[in-house]
Design an enzyme around this catalytic site. Structure first.
Site, PDB file in Angstrom:
ATOM      1  N   HIS A 344       0.794  -1.229   0.000  1.00 60.58           N
ATOM      2  CA  HIS A 344       0.000   0.000   0.000  1.00 60.58           C
ATOM      3  C   HIS A 344       0.824   1.275   0.000  1.00 60.58           C
ATOM      4  O   HIS A 344       0.261   2.364   0.040  1.00 60.58           O
ATOM      5  CB  HIS A 344      -0.917   0.047   1.225  1.00 60.58           C
ATOM      6  N   LYS A 523      -9.201  13.911   4.114  1.00 64.78           N
ATOM      7  CA  LYS A 523      -8.332  12.735   4.157  1.00 64.78           C
ATOM      8  C   LYS A 523      -7.402  12.901   5.343  1.00 64.78           C
ATOM      9  O   LYS A 523      -7.380  13.956   5.973  1.00 64.78           O
ATOM     10  CB  LYS A 523      -7.533  12.604   2.858  1.00 64.78           C
ATOM     11  N   ARG A 524      -6.622  11.859   5.673  1.00 70.57           N
ATOM     12  CA  ARG A 524      -5.635  12.013   6.732  1.00 70.57           C
ATOM     13  C   ARG A 524      -4.725  13.198   6.418  1.00 70.57           C
ATOM     14  O   ARG A 524      -4.463  13.491   5.248  1.00 70.57           O
ATOM     15  CB  ARG A 524      -4.810  10.732   6.870  1.00 70.57           C
ATOM     16  N   LYS A 529       0.274  14.449   1.316  1.00 71.90           N
ATOM     17  CA  LYS A 529      -1.048  14.780   0.782  1.00 71.90           C
ATOM     18  C   LYS A 529      -1.211  16.286   0.572  1.00 71.90           C
ATOM     19  O   LYS A 529      -2.130  16.743  -0.080  1.00 71.90           O
ATOM     20  CB  LYS A 529      -2.143  14.233   1.699  1.00 71.90           C
ATOM     21  N   THR A 631      -8.649   6.414  -2.582  1.00 70.20           N
ATOM     22  CA  THR A 631      -9.989   5.950  -2.913  1.00 70.20           C
ATOM     23  C   THR A 631     -10.975   7.101  -2.730  1.00 70.20           C
ATOM     24  O   THR A 631     -12.047   7.096  -3.330  1.00 70.20           O
ATOM     25  CB  THR A 631     -10.419   4.769  -2.014  1.00 70.20           C
ATOM     26  N   LYS A 635     -14.529   8.291  -4.910  1.00 71.00           N
ATOM     27  CA  LYS A 635     -15.847   8.632  -4.350  1.00 71.00           C
ATOM     28  C   LYS A 635     -16.313   9.982  -4.888  1.00 71.00           C
ATOM     29  O   LYS A 635     -17.494  10.156  -5.235  1.00 71.00           O
ATOM     30  CB  LYS A 635     -15.774   8.695  -2.823  1.00 71.00           C
TER      31      LYS A 635
HETATM   32  C1  LIG Z   1     -12.259   7.068   1.580  1.00 75.33           C
HETATM   33  C2  LIG Z   1     -11.809   7.424   2.922  1.00 75.33           C
HETATM   34  C3  LIG Z   1     -10.449   7.628   3.174  1.00 75.33           C
HETATM   35  C4  LIG Z   1      -9.400   7.560   2.088  1.00 75.33           C
HETATM   36  O1  LIG Z   1      -9.273   8.833   1.520  1.00 75.33           O
HETATM   37  P1  LIG Z   1      -8.052   9.225   0.590  1.00 75.33           P
HETATM   38  O2  LIG Z   1      -8.446  10.558   0.059  1.00 75.33           O
HETATM   39  O3  LIG Z   1      -7.982   8.199  -0.484  1.00 75.33           O
HETATM   40  O4  LIG Z   1      -6.844   9.266   1.442  1.00 75.33           O
HETATM   41  C5  LIG Z   1     -10.061   7.966   4.456  1.00 75.33           C
HETATM   42  N1  LIG Z   1     -10.962   8.099   5.450  1.00 75.33           N
HETATM   43  C6  LIG Z   1     -12.271   7.918   5.240  1.00 75.33           C
HETATM   44  C7  LIG Z   1     -13.213   8.110   6.372  1.00 75.33           C
HETATM   45  C8  LIG Z   1     -12.746   7.575   3.981  1.00 75.33           C
HETATM   46  O5  LIG Z   1     -14.063   7.395   3.795  1.00 75.33           O
END
Ligand SMILES: *Cc1c(COP(=O)(O)O)cnc(C)c1O
Length: 790
Positions: A344, A523-524, A529, A631, A635
């Site tokens: 990952h 996101k984190r 990022k 991911t 979305k």
């Molecule tokens: C989808 C999702 C992530 C992943 O987000 P990235 O933008 O791909 O880092 C992290 N936390 C939650 C709660 C999510 O739903």
């Protein structure tokens, strides 16, 4: 037998499972009653699925993951079973609102971010596809911490999802395994110094239309000797229960580090605890039906979600060789036939490796086994020095690679980089092992359930086949040119934005303009990022708006959310800066109607479900080569938010599919990033070349956003103007350009809506159903057991 009528089923549970009179029931009571009524129906599908798997003697998939970021389960269950209308009607009959009831459920936050959410999407898709599978993980008492802000700083509080009864799980006291730690090893065995029980809790995961349900089995720590009566009688009340407290510590809390390796003894214990319990359980299930262990690879596929469960390999070899007397080399071959590993990350700080002294103290026999496996591998490939051992460390990536049948990356770019960087040498020895399986997200949760308005429009346009076959969204393409249809599409987004604005007002007291562009980065928080790139652009935009407040600005709402690991100082500084900047910018009367900034606290799955359908622009701005897939990006695209992003992770494939004209690309490629970093003083040069960037950084440096403590952001400023490893400054100018391109398109409502709708229509490939089909065919050799449609 539960009542056939769903309303009766709910009332029966309210009365007899909860002991409540409908006249006095609270929202919690109704939520529990509804959950039990739904669960009954899931159990029927669950048992049928299990019976069918046994009857067919089918190959089973075991997905081992340290994290499952599930979120809520009730609404998913209701909708996957097609019970939504009945549930709504029943609750309304008692004066309750369906949404109030389903949102009463706390999030199961047993994961940090993308990796754990992927595991949750995979579980849903495995069930929707009828692939016999188990998810294996840890039943953390405390999931990911709760985040709040105090004067703009992140505060952490324990998360307590299990404080209320959890209606979805079944405790399985009979499914427990005794696991050891420490002690001494010999050439044929191991005498551990301490032991603990792993006890199973099962949650059924139901697929789309309730046609199949698999099990998520989470392990909890239990003491072998929970209560010492002698000590109790001697008045040592705390010491009397020490054993239980220690055993429970193993499954007490989720480590909050995302993309960093921690190397703590408790972490390795957690990893061994759940991996070993799972392998014991897998072998028990296999041996109940089969006598010949040679058949194991044809009946069992084990997927390691990152290296956290890597110790499952040595444990499987140990159980085959030490405990069952199988020849060592044969045991290794069998293990390799079963095991597969998903990588990952390429970030060096995230690649797990253990100090051999610590590892050997906790798992002495496993260290011997690893050394033997590694020596055999080295002997078979004498020309190249690649090893899972060395420098006094046990390298879990190399170990997982050597013991795997297949190794996969999670996007095309990431898989390519794996072959040329982390696993360069191993790949040259085993060129067929590494394959790609680009991540996906479940369309049930991430479109149908979280965006009912858009779901209804799509179904009205092309029927509902897309929910189980997301690439059907392509049928929408011709409708995008129909002005009337496009207006309906835009109206859904507007309504979602209005609803989000109401919620932000209620929950956070901030007024948003639903007409503005909702520009969202959730996101984190991590340097790679680059939330700091986003806030710098925000600051520069604010400064320019102040220069010419009457120019033709596109109003923006900048929304941020995400947690920083408690020990990640720089990430916490970024949060603080965003909050400080938001306070100053939001208070500025000259720009107030054009620019708002908000950092929403405590990002989790439920917040993502609320924000993504209401987003206009998706921020996916990581340094190219650093985000394995992402991911979140998928979305957003699915919900009609075009991306402003770099050529990183799955962004590359999103852009290919939705079309370059429907994606705001900026920044350097992964190759250009490497070249740029080699240039001396690259950051200083980038800052000198862009007056906007310079002015924004100067404002931060001078304390414009921290007047009480002018040097507060010295760390960030020094980093940005000094090493700037993640090349924020070098990508800034092109990022600004891409953002202004987005502004220009947004002022043309029809053009923007078309872009958004094309993102929805052309991102069906990013369904986790497609991903799981790929794993089934290319990695597991597993088949769907769904009855073919009549
Ligand atoms: C989808 C999702 C992530 C992943 O987000 P990235 O933008 O791909 O880092 C992290 N936390 C939650 C709660 C999510 O739903």
């Amino acid at each position: 037998m539960p009542p056939k009528d769903f309303r009766d089923a709910i009332v029966t549970h309210l009365t007899y499972s909860l002991g409540k009179d409908p006249d006095h029931a609270t929202v919690f009571d109704w939520r529990m009653a509804l959950s039990f009524a739904v669960r009954d129906r899931i159990v029927d599908a669950w048992m049928a699925s299990t019976r069918r798997t046994y009857a067919k003697d089918a190959k089973r998939v075991y997905y081992l993951s340290m994290e499952f970021l599930i979120g809520r389960l009730l609404e998913d269950g209701v909708i996957n079973l097609g019970l939504e209308d009945e549930a709504r009607r029943a609750l309304e009959g008692f004066g309750l609102n369906f949404t109030d009831v389903v949102t009463d459920e706390p999030d199961a936050a047993l994961g940090n971010g993308g990796l754990g959410r992927l595991a949750a999407c995979f579980m849903e898709s495995l069930s929707s596809l009828g692939c016999p599978a188990f998810g294996y993980g840890i039943r953390y008492e405390h999931g990911l911490f709760r985040q709040s802000f105090e004067n703009g700083r992140q505060m952490e509080a324990p998360e307590t999802w299990l404080q209320q009864p959890h209606p979805w799980e079944f405790e399985r006291p009979e499914a427990r395994f005794l696991l050891g730690f420490g002690g001494t090893a010999t050439a044929t065995g191991w005498t551990p110094a301490e032991t603990v029980y792993a006890e199973a809790y099962d949650t059924p995961i139901v697929g789309w239309q309730g046609r199949w349900a698999n099990t998520l089995r989470l392990w909890s720590g239990r003491a072998v000797d929970p209560f010492n009566l002698e000590k109790f009688n001697a008045g040592e009340f705390t010491a009397a229960t020490e054993g239980e407290a220690l055993a429970r510590t193993i499954s007490r809390v989720l480590y909050p580090e995302d993309s960093t390796e921690i190397g703590k003894a408790l972490r390795i214990k957690q990893e061994y605890f759940f991996s070993a319990a799972s392998v014991h359980d897998i072998l028990r299930r296999f041996e109940a039906e089969h006598a010949d262990l040679g058949l194991l690879p044809s009946k069992v596929a084990i997927q390691l979600n990152d290296t956290h469960p890597a110790i499952a390999g040595p444990e499987l070899i140990r159980l085959l060789h030490d405990a069952r007397g199988m020849d060592f080399d044969e045991a290794v071959r069998i293990a390799q036939g079963c095991l597969n590993y998903t990588n990952h990350t390429l970030l060096p700080e995230a690649l797990e490796s253990w100090d051999e002294t610590l590892f050997g103290e906790l798992l002495p026999r496993h260290l011997q086994i690893i050394d033997r496996v590694d020596a055999a591998h080295a002997k078979a490939h004498p020309k190249r020095k690649v090893s899972a051992r060395g420098d006094g460390r046990v390298k879990m990536g190399e170990l997982s690679f050597i013991l795997a049948n297949r190794v996969n990356g999670v996007s095309a770019l990431h898989t390519g980089l794996m072959k040329t960087t982390v696993f360069k040498d191993l790949n040259s020895l085993h060129p067929e092992k590494i394959i790609n399986e680009t991540n996906g997200v479940t369309p049930r949760r991430w479109l149908h359930n979280c965006n009912p308005g858009l779901s209804a429009l799509i179904t009205d346009t092309i029927g509902d086949g897309w929910i189980g076959d997301l690439e059907q969204l392509e049928i929408l393409v011709p409708h995008v040119d129909d002005a009337g249809w496009l207006e309906r599409y835009a109206a859904v987004k507007t309504a979602n934005k209005a609803a989000l604005s109401d919620w932000v007002m209620d929950a956070h007291g901030l007024k948003l303009d639903p007409q503005a562009m909702f520009d969202v980065q959730i996101k984190r928080i991590h340097e790679y990022k680059r939330q700091h790139l986003n806030i710098l652009e925000t600051i520069a935009l604010w400064q320019e708006m102040k220069d010419t407040p009457n120019a033709d600005w596109t109003p923006r709402v900048k929304l941020f959310a995400g947690k920083a690991a408690p020990g990640y100082f720089f990430a916490k500084e970024i949060i603080h800066l965003i909050n400080d900047a938001a306070a100053v910018i939001n208070a500025d009367k000259t720009t107030n109607d054009k620019l708002k900034v908000a950092f929403l606290p405590n990002y989790n799955v439920s917040m993502a479900e609320r924000l993504i359908p209401a987003s206009d622009l998706s921020e996916q701005i990581s340094t190219a080569g650093k985000e394995a897939s992402g991911t979140g990006n998928m979305k957003f695209a699915l919900n009609g938010a075009p991306t402003v992003g770099t050529l990183d992770g799955a962004n590359v494939e999103i852009r290919e599919r939705v079309g370059a004209e429907n994606f705001f690309l900026f920044g350097m490629t992964a190759d250009e990033v490497e070249a740029r970093r080699a240039i001396k003083n690259h950051a200083a040069k980038a800052v000198a070349a862009d007056p906007r960037l310079k002015r924004a950084i100067d404002a931060v440096a001078k304390g414009v956003f921290s007047p009480g403590e002018k040097a507060r952001y010295k760390g960030i400023v020094d980093n940005l103007t000094g090493p700037d490893y993640f090349l924020v400054t070098s990508d800034f100018t092109d990022y600004w350009r891409a953002q202004r391109d987005a502004d220009a398109v947004f002022t043309d409502t029809a053009a923007w809506s078309k872009m958004a709708a094309m993102n929805t229509a052309l991102s069906g490939w990013f369904s986790s159903d497609r991903t799981i089909r790929g794993y089934m065919a290319d990695i597991w050799g597993a088949e769907s057991l769904l009855e073919k449609d009549a």
